[in-house]
Design an enzyme around this catalytic site. Sequence first.
Site, short mmCIF file in Angstrom:
data_model
loop_
_atom_site.label_atom_id
_atom_site.label_comp_id
_atom_site.label_asym_id
_atom_site.label_seq_id
_atom_site.Cartn_x
_atom_site.Cartn_y
_atom_site.Cartn_z
N GLY A 21 1.01 -1.13 0.26
CA GLY A 21 -0.21 0.47 -0.12
C GLY A 21 0.78 1.37 0.08
N ASP B 145 -8.92 10.13 11.40
CA ASP B 145 -9.48 9.46 10.53
C ASP B 145 -9.78 8.35 10.27
OD1 ASP B 145 -9.21 9.80 7.73
OD2 ASP B 145 -6.98 9.13 7.57
#
Length: 542
Positions: free
Chosen positions: A230, A346
């Site tokens: 990622g 987040d």
Amino acid sequence: MNTSVGSGFGEIAVALETEEGRAFLQRRLSAFGRMATLVSLLFFVVGTIATVTLVPGYTFSSIFDDVWTWWHLGAIGASIVLWLVLRAGAPSLRTIVVWDAFANVGLCTFYALMAESTGDGGNARPDLLVLLILMSILAMRSILVPSSWQQTLLVSTASCIPALVLSIMTARDMRDAMGPSSNYVVVSVASWSVAILVITALASRTIYGLHLQAAKARRLGQYELLEPIGQGGMGVVYRARHALLRRATAIKLLSPDKAGQTSLARFEREVKLTARLTHPNTVSVFDYGRTPDGIFYYAMELLEGIDLQRLVDDDGPQPASRVVHILRQVCGSLAEAHSIGLVHRDIKPGNIILCERGGIQDVAKVVDFGLVKDIGVRGAGDNLSVTDALVGTPLYMAPEAIKDPSEVGPRADLYALGAVGYFLLTGKPPFLRDSVMEICAAHLHEPPPSLAAELGEHAVGSLEELLRACLHKEPEDRPKSALALKKALMSLPGLQPWTEEDASEWWQGYRARHGDDVAPLPSASPPSVLTVSVSDRMTPRR
């Protein structure tokens, strides 16, 4: 193979003994076969055209009456076999090494036979053609194929022997016409073969030595980086493993060039705090530090599963019982974090991963605590562009995070969790608009949409009320804490619980539809190894 660190076969064993190293060698040998095929075909086409053009009486069809043509085609066939055999599958390292030697010896033998068959027993010098081809093939191998100089020397020696034997035969055929000077053919092939051996061995030693030095320069202590899984605005996440424990690990690297020194220092402090979290629904941080070139890293448990974004993308809106099951687990994670003064900031579907732990399925794991992210643009998707002053993802951002990011507290995480719950139930965020400004305005001024309008008769009134409470504009109007929200979720009336049998049945069906690939961030890239200075670790700043 020898696994000790040192020169020669020891070096190649260290680099190629792993699965990633074996696959790398396989790809490079296949590339060598492909390149040899293309060069051989070009040589054949050019040679054929030149012969037909320059030699009277030759036609394209008569070329195949000559023996050298068939030896040339045999060489092309050998390179094609090497290319195609190693294109797919996963042969063992020993098998790959055997193919390496077999293909090179075969190629050089075919070309030596081809050159020898072009001689006419008089003044022809096939040895020059042999030397040119040998140099081309073996030089190409030393450049493309990772190999110690000893192994290259062994392969090159075996490849030169057929040419030397055939040169002796050629000298014998030329003796009547040239007398003792025909032995010059043997001397020429032998001396230039030695030069070829020295040059290719030195080339392999230099190129492969640089490869090893680069690997050592990027060694991350006891962790071996395998492949990136990622990438975000501030760094890259790698699949890794502990060199001694062989434990699967995820390593995140954050570069000061991308994150900025201020953001990086703040994130480093928060990672140190995150490492204190022990809740089973929080990703475990094993280690952290800085590499010698200043890149900050941290090691965490590797989660094999799917994040909630992919869950909804693949499977659509989720049943209320499962949504409650997931939200309760996230509340537990947030409750521990909030208790030590750490706000996630987040919470979004991509930062909550469902996986299996200890034989239990549908275990939710919260990741990326304290991460200050740059937010990329993907239309009206999950990550949208916004000023660096904003921390989080606009689609799940609390109003106070938009108005004054410095005042964000624990209840901002509860707002985001309410938006995640809405997303799981409906398949879309509560405020989906065409631009970042419109999304932020909706968070600030618009009431959350009704679940009944989205779900109709499937709406669950008590769950909708709780999610709407999480989505209040003012923090004090939301649930008092993550623990209070968890208790409220546990006491919702009229909901059947999401059981282990339900989870097992869903995962079986999901794997039947999508296969065994349930890693949240799949990829395939070459392996690498990095190093870290453990002495750079510090206690959390207060």
